[in-house]
Enzyme design. Structure first.
Site, short mmCIF file in Angstrom:
data_model
loop_
_atom_site.label_atom_id
_atom_site.label_comp_id
_atom_site.label_asym_id
_atom_site.label_seq_id
_atom_site.Cartn_x
_atom_site.Cartn_y
_atom_site.Cartn_z
N CYS A 43 0.83 -1.21 0.00
CA CYS A 43 0.00 0.00 0.00
C CYS A 43 0.85 1.26 0.00
O CYS A 43 0.68 2.15 -0.83
CB CYS A 43 -0.93 -0.02 1.21
N CYS A 48 -1.43 1.71 -3.15
CA CYS A 48 -2.41 2.78 -2.98
C CYS A 48 -1.82 4.18 -2.96
O CYS A 48 -2.27 5.07 -3.68
CB CYS A 48 -3.19 2.62 -1.68
N LYS A 51 0.28 5.33 -6.06
CA LYS A 51 -0.71 5.33 -7.16
C LYS A 51 -1.55 6.61 -7.10
O LYS A 51 -1.73 7.31 -8.09
CB LYS A 51 -1.56 4.06 -7.03
N TYR A 180 -8.96 -3.03 -11.53
CA TYR A 180 -8.82 -1.61 -11.19
C TYR A 180 -7.39 -1.10 -11.33
O TYR A 180 -7.18 0.05 -11.71
CB TYR A 180 -9.41 -1.31 -9.80
N GLU A 184 -6.65 2.08 -13.59
CA GLU A 184 -6.08 3.28 -12.97
C GLU A 184 -4.79 3.71 -13.67
O GLU A 184 -4.59 4.89 -13.98
CB GLU A 184 -5.81 3.02 -11.49
N HIS A 438 -26.68 21.85 -1.25
CA HIS A 438 -26.77 22.46 -2.57
C HIS A 438 -25.78 23.60 -2.72
O HIS A 438 -25.59 24.35 -1.76
CB HIS A 438 -28.20 22.99 -2.76
N GLU A 443 -25.91 15.82 -4.02
CA GLU A 443 -27.31 16.03 -3.65
C GLU A 443 -28.24 15.14 -4.48
O GLU A 443 -29.36 14.83 -4.08
CB GLU A 443 -27.71 17.51 -3.76
C1 LIG Z 1 -0.87 -0.81 -7.67
C2 LIG Z 1 -1.74 -1.12 -6.48
C3 LIG Z 1 -2.69 -0.20 -6.09
C4 LIG Z 1 -3.50 -0.46 -4.99
N1 LIG Z 1 -4.44 0.47 -4.64
C5 LIG Z 1 -5.23 0.24 -3.57
C6 LIG Z 1 -6.18 1.21 -3.17
O1 LIG Z 1 -6.33 2.27 -3.80
N2 LIG Z 1 -6.94 0.96 -2.06
C7 LIG Z 1 -6.79 -0.21 -1.35
O2 LIG Z 1 -7.48 -0.39 -0.34
N3 LIG Z 1 -5.90 -1.16 -1.72
C8 LIG Z 1 -5.11 -0.95 -2.81
N4 LIG Z 1 -4.19 -1.90 -3.16
C9 LIG Z 1 -4.14 -3.18 -2.42
C10 LIG Z 1 -3.36 -3.03 -1.12
O3 LIG Z 1 -2.09 -2.50 -1.37
C11 LIG Z 1 -3.24 -4.39 -0.43
O4 LIG Z 1 -4.52 -4.95 -0.29
C12 LIG Z 1 -2.60 -4.28 0.95
O5 LIG Z 1 -1.34 -3.71 0.86
C13 LIG Z 1 -2.53 -5.67 1.60
O6 LIG Z 1 -1.85 -5.59 2.82
P1 LIG Z 1 -1.09 -6.87 3.39
O7 LIG Z 1 -0.63 -6.49 4.76
O8 LIG Z 1 -1.91 -8.06 3.22
O9 LIG Z 1 0.16 -7.08 2.43
P2 LIG Z 1 1.29 -6.09 1.89
O10 LIG Z 1 0.95 -4.67 2.13
O11 LIG Z 1 1.55 -6.51 0.50
O12 LIG Z 1 2.51 -6.43 2.81
C14 LIG Z 1 3.18 -7.64 2.77
C15 LIG Z 1 4.64 -7.38 3.09
O13 LIG Z 1 5.26 -8.62 3.39
C16 LIG Z 1 6.58 -8.59 2.89
N5 LIG Z 1 7.02 -9.98 2.78
C17 LIG Z 1 6.58 -10.94 1.94
N6 LIG Z 1 7.15 -12.13 2.21
C18 LIG Z 1 7.96 -11.92 3.28
C19 LIG Z 1 8.81 -12.76 4.05
N7 LIG Z 1 8.89 -14.06 3.80
N8 LIG Z 1 9.51 -12.21 5.05
C20 LIG Z 1 9.43 -10.89 5.33
N9 LIG Z 1 8.63 -10.05 4.64
C21 LIG Z 1 7.91 -10.56 3.64
C22 LIG Z 1 6.45 -7.85 1.58
O14 LIG Z 1 7.69 -7.30 1.19
C23 LIG Z 1 5.42 -6.79 1.94
O15 LIG Z 1 6.03 -5.59 2.36
C24 LIG Z 1 -3.35 -1.67 -4.26
C25 LIG Z 1 -2.38 -2.60 -4.65
C26 LIG Z 1 -1.59 -2.33 -5.74
C27 LIG Z 1 -0.56 -3.34 -6.15
#
Ligand SMILES: Cc1cc2nc3c(=O)[nH]c(=O)nc-3n(C[C@H](O)[C@H](O)[C@H](O)COP(=O)(O)OP(=O)(O)OC[C@H]3O[C@@H](n4cnc5c(N)ncnc54)[C@H](O)[C@@H]3O)c2cc1C
Length: 461
Positions: A43, A48, A51, A180, A184, A438, A443
């Site tokens: 994110c 997010c 982006k 999306y 986007e 308004h 609205e």
């Molecule tokens: C281009 C794009 C735009 C997006 N826009 C939106 C938006 O506008 N609104 C919205 O709500 N969501 C958006 N999302 C989705 C959102 O980013 C994810 O749903 C969210 O980040 C999920 O959180 P998470 O904690 O599950 O995983 P992540 O945020 O992906 O975090 C997982 C982390 O784990 C780390 N990792 C992985 N494996 C290991 C390991 N073995 N050891 C240590 N670290 C590890 C990774 O490096 C990463 O930093 C977007 C995603 C993308 C790709």
């Protein structure tokens, strides 16, 4: 009684992982969190936040054009991609610092390493090879772009990750996908002056959205100059000097500086040691969890994108907060995935909550559809030909509003507030007795008095 190095070990420093670690640590638990790339996760680092900054950057072109209708003469303008990237990177670094500060402020131990499971209570820190033990483990490793390895030439293409770090702004781009993220980026690159083609194998972009939003956005994007090819797929990508040659299934051929694949995301579970720990995954590699985000191994939870439930930041954070309630507050809490408001930061935006017209027709016997399409006030003097669409779906029996969809400026902001009303179970009568603000576009949501049409057993009557 067994003693462990930590009460909680969190793998993954993204939205869900950081929230789990920070809150558990603030409750006095001994917590460590490991991140292999950068704190903040998808994110903050490559999702997010950057982006949305790109979306803002890409809108200035239209703002300058619109200004003329309001009496402004805007001098010659130019855009500097490298400046945008540098400013974006500085902001992301600032946010990453805040995430780490929150963790250390709560006394969580921050580890900058990949972590892998050795068994149900043991984690190996890949940087040092050291192993540590924890009573409870949270896997929040998120997902990554599907590289589409079946496509000849896939290695010449980029994903959304690289789109945030391109050295130069391309002159032309082919974006593959209809979700999306693809949509986007198509709007972002087009807004920055890049010749943009969106290629999608389905019949219409944004397959899970209401048909009026899908069609309305498609038309608006085409009117701006974005080429959209539906029912189309890539057959091969090859290099032709500095450019890329793209062969499509329907024997078409495209050339572009950059090809961006945005065809979905896959859970980050490869090499994580899940088998060694006995954690079950589904055929796509997503970790299987119960209603409380608990895996089949009782002391291991998984949350966020790695579980492939709803891939959104607020959902990962909510699942983390439910984990805290369940594990540390003696208050078993199931994440609520019902009626999630969301937005597509396309141009125009889509804001949506609840059922699409198609879903409403399937689930309810009688559905009233309130639909308004109009030119927003701002577009009158600017001369922009864009239209806004607003749509409410109402259960004819209970009068509850079961779906709300908006295409137009600030639709995402409106969806957040509409989300509260749908979550609260507001009826159409509640909307009707709410005074309009308004003059606003919103609205319209409280002044659509008569249904535009109705559905009976899913059929328009
Ligand atoms: C281009 C794009 C735009 C997006 N826009 C939106 C938006 O506008 N609104 C919205 O709500 N969501 C958006 N999302 C989705 C959102 O980013 C994810 O749903 C969210 O980040 C999920 O959180 P998470 O904690 O599950 O995983 P992540 O945020 O992906 O975090 C997982 C982390 O784990 C780390 N990792 C992985 N494996 C290991 C390991 N073995 N050891 C240590 N670290 C590890 C990774 O490096 C990463 O930093 C977007 C995603 C993308 C790709």
């Amino acid at each position: 009684m067994t003693s462990y190095d930590y009460d909680l070990f969190v793998i993954g420093g993204g939205s869900g992982g950081v929230r789990s670690a920070r809150v558990a640590a603030s409750l006095g638990k001994k917590v460590a969190i490991a991140e292999e790339y950068r704190y903040g996760g998808t994110c903050v680092i490559r999702g997010c936040v950057p982006k949305k900054l790109f979306v803002y950057a890409s809108q200035y072109h239209e703002h300058f054009e619109d200004a003329a209708g309001y009496g402004w003469t805007v001098g010659e303008s130019s855009f500097d991609w490298k400046k945008l990237i540098a400013a974006k990177d500085a902001e992301i670094t600032r946010l990453e610092g805040l995430y780490k500060k929150g963790l250390s402020g709560a006394n969580a131990e921050i580890l900058e390493t990949r972590a892998e499971l050795v068994d149900a209570h043991t984690v190996r820190l890949v940087n040092t090879g050291k192993t540590v033990t924890a009573k409870t483990i949270v896997i929040a490793t998120g997902g990554r772009p599907n590289p589409h390895e079946a496509l000849p030439g896939f290695e010449l293409c980029i994903s959304s990750n690289e789109a945030f770090h391109l050295e130069e702004l391309p002159k032309s781009i082919v974006i593959v996908g209809g979700g999306y993220i693809a949509v986007e980026f198509a709007n972002v690159f087009h807004g920055l002056g890049v010749e943009t083609t969106l290629v999608y194998r389905g019949a219409e972009i944004l397959s899970r959205f209401d048909h009026d939003m899908r069609r309305g956005l498609h038309e608006a994007m085409v009117a701006k100059g974005i080429r959209i090819l539906c029912h189309e797929m890539l057959k091969k990508v090859s290099k032709d000097g500095d450019r890329l040659e793209v062969e499509t299934l329907n024997n078409g051929s495209l050339t572009a500086d950059v090809v961006l694949l945005a065809i979905g995301r896959i859970p980050n579970t490869q090499g994580l040691g899940l088998e060694a720990a006995g954690v079950a995954t589904d055929p796509r590699g997503a970790i299987v969890v119960d209603d409380y985000s608990r895996t089949n191994v009782p002391n291991i939870y998984a949350l966020g994108d790695v579980t492939d439930r709803v891939q959104l930041t607020p959902v990962a954070i909510h699942e983390a907060m439910c984990f805290i309630e369940t594990e540390y507050k003696n208050n078993p809490t199931k994440p609520d995935h019902d009626t999630i408001a969301t937005a597509v930061f396309s141009q125009p935006e889509i804001g949506t909550v609840g059922l699409t017209e198609e879903e409403a027709g399937r689930r309810y016997k009688d559905v009233e559809v309130y639909r308004a399409q109009f030119r927003p006030l701002k577009a009158t003097l600017s001369g922009r030909s864009e239209k806004m669409i607003m749509k409410l779906l109402v259960d004819g029996t209970s009068r509850k509003v079961i779906g709300a969809h908006i295409l137009g400026h600030d639709a995402g902001e409106m969806a957040q507030l509409l989300g509260i009303t749908l979550k609260a179970g507001c009826t159409k009568d509640d909307f009707d007795r709410t005074m309009a603000v308004h003059p606003t576009a919103a609205e319209e949501l409280v002044t659509m008095y008569a249904p535009s049409y109705c559905l009976r057993d899913g059929v328009r009557v």
